[in-house]
Design a protein around this motif. Structure first.
Motif, PDB file in Angstrom:
ATOM      1  N   ALA A  32       0.827  -1.213   0.000  1.00 14.33           N
ATOM      2  CA  ALA A  32       0.000   0.000   0.000  1.00 14.33           C
ATOM      3  C   ALA A  32       0.859   1.260   0.000  1.00 14.33           C
ATOM      4  CB  ALA A  32      -0.928   0.001   1.218  1.00 14.33           C
ATOM      5  N   GLN A  33       1.960   1.210   0.770  1.00 15.99           N
ATOM      6  CA  GLN A  33       2.873   2.349   0.804  1.00 15.99           C
ATOM      7  C   GLN A  33       3.536   2.554  -0.553  1.00 15.99           C
ATOM      8  OE1 GLN A  33       3.485   4.708   3.086  1.00 15.99           O
ATOM      9  NE2 GLN A  33       1.843   3.812   4.307  1.00 15.99           N
ATOM     10  N   ARG A  34       3.906   1.437  -1.193  1.00 17.76           N
ATOM     11  CA  ARG A  34       4.499   1.545  -2.532  1.00 17.76           C
ATOM     12  C   ARG A  34       3.490   2.109  -3.523  1.00 17.76           C
ATOM     13  NH1 ARG A  34       6.756  -3.538  -1.115  1.00 17.76           N
ATOM     14  NH2 ARG A  34       5.198  -4.648  -2.371  1.00 17.76           N
ATOM     15  N   SER A  35       2.262   1.640  -3.438  1.00 22.37           N
ATOM     16  CA  SER A  35       1.205   2.146  -4.326  1.00 22.37           C
ATOM     17  C   SER A  35       0.976   3.633  -4.107  1.00 22.37           C
ATOM     18  CB  SER A  35      -0.106   1.391  -4.086  1.00 22.37           C
ATOM     19  OG  SER A  35      -0.059   0.110  -4.644  1.00 22.37           O
ATOM     20  N   LYS A  36       0.976   4.018  -2.828  1.00 20.70           N
ATOM     21  CA  LYS A  36       0.770   5.431  -2.503  1.00 20.70           C
ATOM     22  C   LYS A  36       1.906   6.280  -3.052  1.00 20.70           C
ATOM     23  CE  LYS A  36      -0.636   8.320   1.422  1.00 20.70           C
ATOM     24  NZ  LYS A  36      -0.906   8.325   2.880  1.00 20.70           N
TER      25      LYS A  36
ATOM     26  N   ASP B 124       5.813   3.833 -17.318  1.00 23.05           N
ATOM     27  CA  ASP B 124       6.551   2.873 -16.483  1.00 23.05           C
ATOM     28  C   ASP B 124       5.954   2.799 -15.079  1.00 23.05           C
ATOM     29  OD1 ASP B 124       8.245   2.370 -18.591  1.00 23.05           O
ATOM     30  OD2 ASP B 124       9.820   3.732 -17.904  1.00 23.05           O
ATOM     31  N   LEU B 125       5.615   3.992 -14.535  1.00 19.22           N
ATOM     32  CA  LEU B 125       5.038   4.033 -13.189  1.00 19.22           C
ATOM     33  C   LEU B 125       3.659   3.373 -13.164  1.00 19.22           C
ATOM     34  CD1 LEU B 125       6.024   7.657 -12.118  1.00 19.22           C
ATOM     35  CD2 LEU B 125       6.922   5.536 -11.166  1.00 19.22           C
ATOM     36  N   ASN B 126       2.881   3.569 -14.227  1.00 16.20           N
ATOM     37  CA  ASN B 126       1.560   2.940 -14.293  1.00 16.20           C
ATOM     38  C   ASN B 126       1.677   1.419 -14.366  1.00 16.20           C
ATOM     39  OD1 ASN B 126      -0.599   4.923 -14.198  1.00 16.20           O
ATOM     40  ND2 ASN B 126       0.289   5.789 -16.041  1.00 16.20           N
ATOM     41  N   GLU B 127       2.709   0.959 -15.079  1.00 15.27           N
ATOM     42  CA  GLU B 127       2.943  -0.484 -15.120  1.00 15.27           C
ATOM     43  C   GLU B 127       3.281  -1.006 -13.725  1.00 15.27           C
ATOM     44  OE1 GLU B 127       2.665  -2.759 -17.517  1.00 15.27           O
ATOM     45  OE2 GLU B 127       1.832  -1.239 -18.852  1.00 15.27           O
ATOM     46  N   ALA B 128       4.142  -0.245 -13.034  1.00  8.94           N
ATOM     47  CA  ALA B 128       4.512  -0.648 -11.661  1.00  8.94           C
ATOM     48  C   ALA B 128       3.285  -0.611 -10.749  1.00  8.94           C
ATOM     49  CB  ALA B 128       5.606   0.282 -11.128  1.00  8.94           C
ATOM     50  N   LYS B 129       2.440   0.432 -10.949  1.00 10.26           N
ATOM     51  CA  LYS B 129       1.214   0.562 -10.152  1.00 10.26           C
ATOM     52  C   LYS B 129       0.291  -0.636 -10.384  1.00 10.26           C
ATOM     53  CE  LYS B 129      -2.091   3.150 -11.604  1.00 10.26           C
ATOM     54  NZ  LYS B 129      -2.866   4.323 -12.066  1.00 10.26           N
ATOM     55  N   LYS B 130       0.186  -1.033 -11.665  1.00 10.07           N
ATOM     56  CA  LYS B 130      -0.655  -2.184 -12.003  1.00 10.07           C
ATOM     57  C   LYS B 130      -0.141  -3.445 -11.311  1.00 10.07           C
ATOM     58  CE  LYS B 130      -2.496  -4.697 -15.997  1.00 10.07           C
ATOM     59  NZ  LYS B 130      -2.462  -4.833 -17.468  1.00 10.07           N
ATOM     60  N   GLU B 131       1.180  -3.604 -11.314  1.00  7.89           N
ATOM     61  CA  GLU B 131       1.779  -4.763 -10.646  1.00  7.89           C
ATOM     62  C   GLU B 131       1.479  -4.744  -9.152  1.00  7.89           C
ATOM     63  OE1 GLU B 131       5.919  -4.737 -11.547  1.00  7.89           O
ATOM     64  OE2 GLU B 131       5.633  -5.109 -13.696  1.00  7.89           O
ATOM     65  N   GLU B 132       1.545  -3.546  -8.529  1.00  9.40           N
ATOM     66  CA  GLU B 132       1.245  -3.428  -7.099  1.00  9.40           C
ATOM     67  C   GLU B 132      -0.215  -3.767  -6.820  1.00  9.40           C
ATOM     68  OE1 GLU B 132       3.183  -3.104  -4.637  1.00  9.40           O
ATOM     69  OE2 GLU B 132       5.027  -2.690  -5.731  1.00  9.40           O
ATOM     70  N   GLU B 133      -1.117  -3.326  -7.720  1.00  4.30           N
ATOM     71  CA  GLU B 133      -2.537  -3.629  -7.536  1.00  4.30           C
ATOM     72  C   GLU B 133      -2.783  -5.133  -7.643  1.00  4.30           C
ATOM     73  OE1 GLU B 133      -4.427  -1.286 -10.505  1.00  4.30           O
ATOM     74  OE2 GLU B 133      -4.548   0.499  -9.240  1.00  4.30           O
ATOM     75  N   GLU B 134      -2.108  -5.766  -8.611  1.00  5.70           N
ATOM     76  CA  GLU B 134      -2.244  -7.216  -8.767  1.00  5.70           C
ATOM     77  C   GLU B 134      -1.681  -7.945  -7.541  1.00  5.70           C
ATOM     78  OE1 GLU B 134      -0.223  -7.948 -12.406  1.00  5.70           O
ATOM     79  OE2 GLU B 134      -1.899  -7.311 -13.680  1.00  5.70           O
ATOM     80  N   PHE B 135      -0.562  -7.412  -7.037  1.00  4.29           N
ATOM     81  CA  PHE B 135       0.056  -8.008  -5.857  1.00  4.29           C
ATOM     82  C   PHE B 135      -0.868  -7.860  -4.644  1.00  4.29           C
ATOM     83  CE2 PHE B 135       3.118  -7.496  -2.216  1.00  4.29           C
ATOM     84  CZ  PHE B 135       3.467  -8.833  -2.127  1.00  4.29           C
ATOM     85  N   LEU B 136      -1.484  -6.659  -4.520  1.00  7.26           N
ATOM     86  CA  LEU B 136      -2.395  -6.404  -3.403  1.00  7.26           C
ATOM     87  C   LEU B 136      -3.607  -7.331  -3.482  1.00  7.26           C
ATOM     88  CD1 LEU B 136      -2.627  -4.533  -0.958  1.00  7.26           C
ATOM     89  CD2 LEU B 136      -3.935  -2.961  -2.367  1.00  7.26           C
ATOM     90  N   THR B 137      -4.105  -7.551  -4.695  1.00  3.85           N
ATOM     91  CA  THR B 137      -5.236  -8.468  -4.875  1.00  3.85           C
ATOM     92  C   THR B 137      -4.846  -9.898  -4.496  1.00  3.85           C
ATOM     93  OG1 THR B 137      -6.140  -7.109  -6.661  1.00  3.85           O
ATOM     94  CG2 THR B 137      -6.898  -9.383  -6.551  1.00  3.85           C
ATOM     95  N   ALA B 138      -3.631 -10.262  -4.917  1.00  4.23           N
ATOM     96  CA  ALA B 138      -3.146 -11.603  -4.591  1.00  4.23           C
ATOM     97  C   ALA B 138      -3.023 -11.777  -3.079  1.00  4.23           C
ATOM     98  CB  ALA B 138      -1.793 -11.851  -5.262  1.00  4.23           C
ATOM     99  N   LEU B 139      -2.555 -10.747  -2.400  1.00  4.71           N
ATOM    100  CA  LEU B 139      -2.442 -10.812  -0.935  1.00  4.71           C
ATOM    101  C   LEU B 139      -3.819 -10.937  -0.294  1.00  4.71           C
ATOM    102  CD1 LEU B 139       0.274  -8.071  -0.226  1.00  4.71           C
ATOM    103  CD2 LEU B 139       0.542 -10.537   0.012  1.00  4.71           C
TER     104      LEU B 139
ATOM    105  N   GLY C  92      -5.771   4.465  -6.679  1.00  8.03           N
ATOM    106  CA  GLY C  92      -6.953   4.642  -7.519  1.00  8.03           C
ATOM    107  C   GLY C  92      -8.221   4.757  -6.693  1.00  8.03           C
ATOM    108  N   TYR C  93      -8.384   3.879  -5.672  1.00  6.61           N
ATOM    109  CA  TYR C  93      -9.573   3.896  -4.834  1.00  6.61           C
ATOM    110  C   TYR C  93      -9.436   4.831  -3.629  1.00  6.61           C
ATOM    111  CZ  TYR C  93     -11.134  -0.340  -7.316  1.00  6.61           C
ATOM    112  OH  TYR C  93     -11.544  -1.236  -8.261  1.00  6.61           O
TER     113      TYR C  93
END
Length: 375
Positions: free
Chosen positions: A26-30, A203-218, A302-303
């Motif tokens: 969450a901190q990385r996403s922020k 690039d940042l949006n790609e990283a953000k997408k990865e973080e969102e996917e990771f957060l969902t996986a968690l 995003g949310y």
């Protein structure tokens, strides 16, 4: 019992590890969201600067066009003045020739002949007549000489003045061309900066997408572990409306034009806005739509500030854009249907204060209205 307790402790330890990872994610996403916001702000600033440069270029081109016309007109004036000077020189030459002819005829020996003309008079009346004629001749000669000087001086001065003006215009035109070239170079540099920022943002949006996917996986992993601990089961029945003070849906579930990006995209939930007659929904109570266990209670890119509740049977509800300081439950907490869990805000990327509400079946968003009695 010891074995069961030990297994429970293992699960609890894994849950704690997942919670820690979620906080880090969450901190990385922020942080990524903040970087993206900064880049977008810088892009907007540069785009404003480019608009100013383009306006300056247009004004400079208009000035160049005006100067070209003025140079053309002034060049014609120089040509006209040169022709006038040439005509004046011809007039002077003719007057000089007239004077020379008359001098040769009347005054062969210089100015002394004026006296001879007067002395040769036969009478006083003849003397007066000759004197009058001589005066007219002298006056005429003076006028011819004066006209010669005037013609030469006025036209020569006029020609010189126009030539000086033309030189100034040509210098100004050259300077304006240099200004335009500089502005074009500035615009090119700014466009390069925008392209670079767009690449970084991508690039940042790609990283953000990865973080969102990771957060969902968690969240999925956490849900599975919580299910083992609590053996949750969806109790069935209709949901309670998540915002008791307003039933107004400002954006339904399904495809729509995104209000921020302007791109047609899937809206994975419903947006609940302020009720008619109210100016805002900010600070309004948000309640749990059904019994369950909190999976997420933190900032999600995003949310904004977000709560996700697991109701069992693969049913989740999501509550987004919660105000700062408006989260009233924690991850792992059990909540009851209708219990206040948060307050409406505008965190994340909304257009204004509202609640974004989702229902997910096995992580797939579905139309939330199917879960309410009054659809």
């Amino acid at each position: 019992e010891v074995s069961a307790e030990s297994e429970w402790q293992k699960i609890d330890k894994k849950l704690q590890e997942i919670k820690a990872e979620k906080q880090e994610a969450a901190q990385r996403s922020k942080s990524l969201n903040k970087q993206i916001d900064n880049i977008e702000d810088e892009q907007r600033k540069i785009e404003d600067e480019v608009a100013v440069i383009e306006n300056n270029i247009e004004q400079t081109e208009n000035k160049l066009f005006s100067l070209e016309k003025e140079i053309s007109t002034t060049t014609e004036d120089v040509k006209a003045a040169a022709e006038e000077l040439e005509q004046a020189e011809q007039r002077v030459e003719k007057r000089d020739e007239l004077l020379k002819t008359r001098v040769r005829l009347m005054y062969r020996n210089g100015s002394v002949k004026y006296l001879e003309v007067l002395i040769g008079a036969n009478s006083f009346a003849d003397f007066l007549q000759r004197f009058s004629v001589l005066q007219k001749i002298i006056h005429s000669d003076k006028k011819i000489l004066g006209d010669n000087i005037t013609d030469r001086n006025i036209i020569a001065d006029k020609k010189q003045e126009i030539e000086v003006q033309l030189a100034k215009l040509e210098d100004l035109y050259s300077e304006t061309e240099n200004v335009k070239a500089s502005l074009v170079a500035q615009k090119k540099n700014q466009l390069v900066r925008i392209a670079s920022l767009e690449e970084t943002a991508q690039d940042l949006n790609e990283a953000k997408k990865e973080e969102e996917e990771f957060l969902t996986a968690l969240a999925i992993a956490e849900s599975a572990l919580q299910k083992q601990q609590n053996d949750l089961k969806y109790s069935g029945g209709f949901f309670t409306w998540p915002v008791p003070s307003s039933k107004r849906i400002t954006s339904p579930f399904g495809m729509r034009i995104h209000p921020v990006t302007g791109v047609k995209a899937m809206h994975s939930g419903i947006d609940i806005g302020h009720a008619p007659g109210k100016s805002t929904l900010y600070g309004a109570d948000i309640v749990a739509a059904q019994n369950g266990v909190v999976l997420v209670a933190q900032y999600v890119n995003g949310y904004g500030n977000t709560i996700i509740i697991n109701h069992g049977g693969g049913i989740w509800t999501l509550y987004g854009h919660i105000r700062q300081g408006g989260l009233f439950v924690k991850t792992g907490q059990t909540v009851k249907k209708g219990q206040k869990i948060a307050e409406v805000g505008s965190t994340g990327r909304p257009t204004g204060p509202h609640l974004h509400f989702e229902v997910r079946e096995n992580q797939v968003p579905v139309n939330p209205l199917k879960y309410f009695e009054n659809k």
